[in-house]
Design an enzyme around this catalytic site. Structure first.
Site, PDB file in Angstrom:
ATOM      1  N   TYR A 269     -15.488  28.101  43.712  1.00 17.63           N
ATOM      2  CA  TYR A 269     -16.402  29.118  44.250  1.00 17.63           C
ATOM      3  C   TYR A 269     -15.575  30.292  44.751  1.00 17.63           C
ATOM      4  O   TYR A 269     -14.948  30.247  45.804  1.00 17.63           O
ATOM      5  CB  TYR A 269     -17.263  28.566  45.380  1.00 17.63           C
TER       6      TYR A 269
HETATM    7  N1  NAP Z   1     -22.535  20.819  41.812  1.00 19.90           N
HETATM    8  C1  NAP Z   1     -22.847  21.873  41.124  1.00 19.90           C
HETATM    9  O1  NAP Z   1     -22.553  21.982  39.923  1.00 19.90           O
HETATM   10  C2  NAP Z   1     -23.605  22.982  41.799  1.00 19.90           C
HETATM   11  C3  NAP Z   1     -24.240  23.974  41.026  1.00 19.90           C
HETATM   12  C4  NAP Z   1     -24.963  24.969  41.695  1.00 19.90           C
HETATM   13  C5  NAP Z   1     -25.047  24.966  43.077  1.00 19.90           C
HETATM   14  N2  NAP Z   1     -24.412  23.994  43.812  1.00 19.90           N
HETATM   15  C6  NAP Z   1     -24.484  23.987  45.299  1.00 19.90           C
HETATM   16  O2  NAP Z   1     -25.832  24.148  45.722  1.00 19.90           O
HETATM   17  C7  NAP Z   1     -25.921  25.285  46.572  1.00 19.90           C
HETATM   18  C8  NAP Z   1     -27.289  25.943  46.470  1.00 19.90           C
HETATM   19  O3  NAP Z   1     -27.610  26.301  45.158  1.00 19.90           O
HETATM   20  P1  NAP Z   1     -27.658  27.810  44.681  1.00 19.90           P
HETATM   21  O4  NAP Z   1     -26.790  28.607  45.545  1.00 19.90           O
HETATM   22  O5  NAP Z   1     -27.415  27.740  43.232  1.00 19.90           O
HETATM   23  O6  NAP Z   1     -29.140  28.316  44.809  1.00 19.90           O
HETATM   24  P2  NAP Z   1     -30.456  28.080  45.673  1.00 19.90           P
HETATM   25  O7  NAP Z   1     -30.189  27.380  46.931  1.00 19.90           O
HETATM   26  O8  NAP Z   1     -31.449  27.519  44.731  1.00 19.90           O
HETATM   27  O9  NAP Z   1     -30.840  29.624  45.933  1.00 19.90           O
HETATM   28  C9  NAP Z   1     -30.070  30.392  46.806  1.00 19.90           C
HETATM   29  C10 NAP Z   1     -30.641  31.790  46.923  1.00 19.90           C
HETATM   30  O10 NAP Z   1     -31.999  31.757  47.304  1.00 19.90           O
HETATM   31  C11 NAP Z   1     -32.279  32.851  48.145  1.00 19.90           C
HETATM   32  N3  NAP Z   1     -32.728  32.356  49.462  1.00 19.90           N
HETATM   33  C12 NAP Z   1     -32.154  31.453  50.278  1.00 19.90           C
HETATM   34  N4  NAP Z   1     -32.885  31.253  51.383  1.00 19.90           N
HETATM   35  C13 NAP Z   1     -33.931  32.055  51.273  1.00 19.90           C
HETATM   36  C14 NAP Z   1     -35.052  32.310  52.093  1.00 19.90           C
HETATM   37  N5  NAP Z   1     -35.230  31.674  53.232  1.00 19.90           N
HETATM   38  N6  NAP Z   1     -35.958  33.197  51.681  1.00 19.90           N
HETATM   39  C15 NAP Z   1     -35.810  33.847  50.513  1.00 19.90           C
HETATM   40  N7  NAP Z   1     -34.747  33.644  49.686  1.00 19.90           N
HETATM   41  C16 NAP Z   1     -33.841  32.761  50.057  1.00 19.90           C
HETATM   42  C17 NAP Z   1     -31.009  33.620  48.335  1.00 19.90           C
HETATM   43  O11 NAP Z   1     -30.925  34.679  47.393  1.00 19.90           O
HETATM   44  P3  NAP Z   1     -30.635  36.169  47.891  1.00 19.90           P
HETATM   45  O12 NAP Z   1     -29.510  36.054  48.888  1.00 19.90           O
HETATM   46  O13 NAP Z   1     -30.300  36.914  46.669  1.00 19.90           O
HETATM   47  O14 NAP Z   1     -31.914  36.636  48.557  1.00 19.90           O
HETATM   48  C18 NAP Z   1     -29.973  32.575  48.036  1.00 19.90           C
HETATM   49  O15 NAP Z   1     -28.751  33.111  47.676  1.00 19.90           O
HETATM   50  C19 NAP Z   1     -24.756  26.172  46.119  1.00 19.90           C
HETATM   51  O16 NAP Z   1     -24.444  27.168  47.077  1.00 19.90           O
HETATM   52  C20 NAP Z   1     -23.692  25.137  45.918  1.00 19.90           C
HETATM   53  O17 NAP Z   1     -23.139  24.747  47.155  1.00 19.90           O
HETATM   54  C21 NAP Z   1     -23.719  22.998  43.178  1.00 19.90           C
END
Ligand code: NAP
Length: 333
Positions: free
Chosen positions: A63
């Site tokens: 990351y």
């Molecule tokens: N193991 C793996 O292969 C893998 C893959 C993907 C992710 N992950 C982990 O899972 C975590 C979460 O997944 P993700 O980051 O892909 O996406 P997510 O949690 O599905 O979406 C995150 C995005 O949603 C929006 N958001 C968050 N809270 C909000 C709220 N209260 N109201 C409105 N919008 C909101 C924000 O976008 P904006 O800031 O643009 O508004 C934020 O950046 C990652 O950070 C990582 O640690 C792991």
């Protein structure tokens, strides 16, 4: 001090998971448009999340792209270090190590592990294999996992997890560790209302339940798609997320409408419904946070739960939904 306007977490009923924080955006330029000018806001977001009772933080050595390599770990390590020592102990910090093709053999993660630990300033509780190599180099994974198990056995890290493993591979890895007397603590997979496959009878969730492995839901908001109200007039995020949103948004309106109805009934934001759907299925959502208001919304979600009827309504609409998140290409069977 917590803000009286933010409801405090309620005791979690049995079978309902807590909420964790994902930090992919803390360094990733390509998808998330990271810029160091965001660091003060990220620090405030972290501190607010901790103050409101969120204790699980997920990062990875990949990351942070280009010159920002390892940035998410560095930022997280610095933020944890800045906490009073008595508060650090309550946190679980987990990183993921990437099985890049040049990381080979039982000691293939040795240098990467030490580099992550350094960036995290020693605040590292769990190490996870980031993805399965089963689809393209099946021989690589077993040795790397043996090496991660060595780290636990040597007391250099507290626990071990995996990510992007399917049910068959999960059983294999669990069995191999069990023969060494070691526990597989967690599995993280993509899990959201737009990626519900893990919950199917032949998915990983039943295997996790059977074997006592904690299930962590990544991308629980479908990169933010599930936190937007129904309607298609809103501005799209820049870059590849915008392309995904443009393609999926028109197809998921019935799901968003059901979510909005439930959100209104609980006087909660859309994101809380997506988060609580994962929790209602016994998975701990890792919510990607980068702003204070997002931390507050994620923490506030822990003050209520979906009832059975709401969960079933969401299950049904999600099953019929015409839009699906792309599957991770490194997810094994
Ligand atoms: N193991 C793996 O292969 C893998 C893959 C993907 C992710 N992950 C982990 O899972 C975590 C979460 O997944 P993700 O980051 O892909 O996406 P997510 O949690 O599905 O979406 C995150 C995005 O949603 C929006 N958001 C968050 N809270 C909000 C709220 N209260 N109201 C409105 N919008 C909101 C924000 O976008 P904006 O800031 O643009 O508004 C934020 O950046 C990652 O950070 C990582 O640690 C792991």
């Amino acid at each position: 001090m917590t803000d009286p306007a933010i409801p405090l977490p309620v005791p979690v009923p049995s079978g309902v998971a807590a909420v964790g924080v994902g930090t992919w955006a803390w360094g990733n330029q390509f998808l998330w448009g990271y810029d160091p000018a965001q660091d003060a806001e990220l620090a405030a977001c972290f501190r607010r999340a901790v103050d409101l009772g969120l204790t699980v933080f997920d990062t990875a050595d990949s990351y942070g792209t280009g010159r920002f390599g390892g940035r998410s770990e560095s930022l997280l390590g610095g933020f944890v270090e800045a906490l009073p020592p008595d508060r650090r102990g309550a946190l679980t910090v987990a990183t993921k190590l990437a099985p890049f093709p040049w990381r080979l053999g039982r000691r293939g993660f040795e240098r990467a592990f030490e580099a992550s630990r350094r960036r995290l300033r020693g605040h590292l509780d769990r190490v996870q294999l980031h993805w399965s190599t089963a689809r393209y180099a099946p021989w690589q994974e077993a040795a790397l996992l043996e090496g991660l198990a060595d780290l636990v056995e040597q007391g250099r890290v507290g626990s071990l997890g995996v990510s992007n493993l399917g049910p068959r591979r999960l059983r294999l890895v669990h069995g191999r560790l069990a023969r060494r007397g070691l526990r597989l603590s967690s599995l993280q997979v993509q899990l959201s209302l737009l990626a519900p496959d893990a919950l199917a009878a032949e998915g990983v969730a039943p295997v996790c339940r059977e074997l006592g492995i904690e299930l962590l839901a990544y991308s629980p908001l479908a990169l933010g798609l599930l936190s937007r109200p129904p309607g298609e007039g809103q501005a799209l995020p820049p870059g590849p997320r915008g392309l995904l949103f443009r393609r999926l948004q028109p197809r998921i309106q019935p799901l968003l409408q059901t979510m909005e109805r439930i959100a209104c009934a609980h006087n909660a934001p859309m994101a809380a419904v997506a988060i609580n759907w994962c929790r209602a299925h016994g998975a701990l959502p890792l919510v990607g946070l980068r702003r204070v208001d997002q931390a507050e919304a994620a923490a506030a979600a822990t003050s209520w739960c979906l009832d059975d009827g709401e969960r079933r309504d969401l299950d049904r609409v999600a099953q019929r939904c015409d839009g699906r998140m792309p599957a991770n290409p490194f997810q094994s069977g």
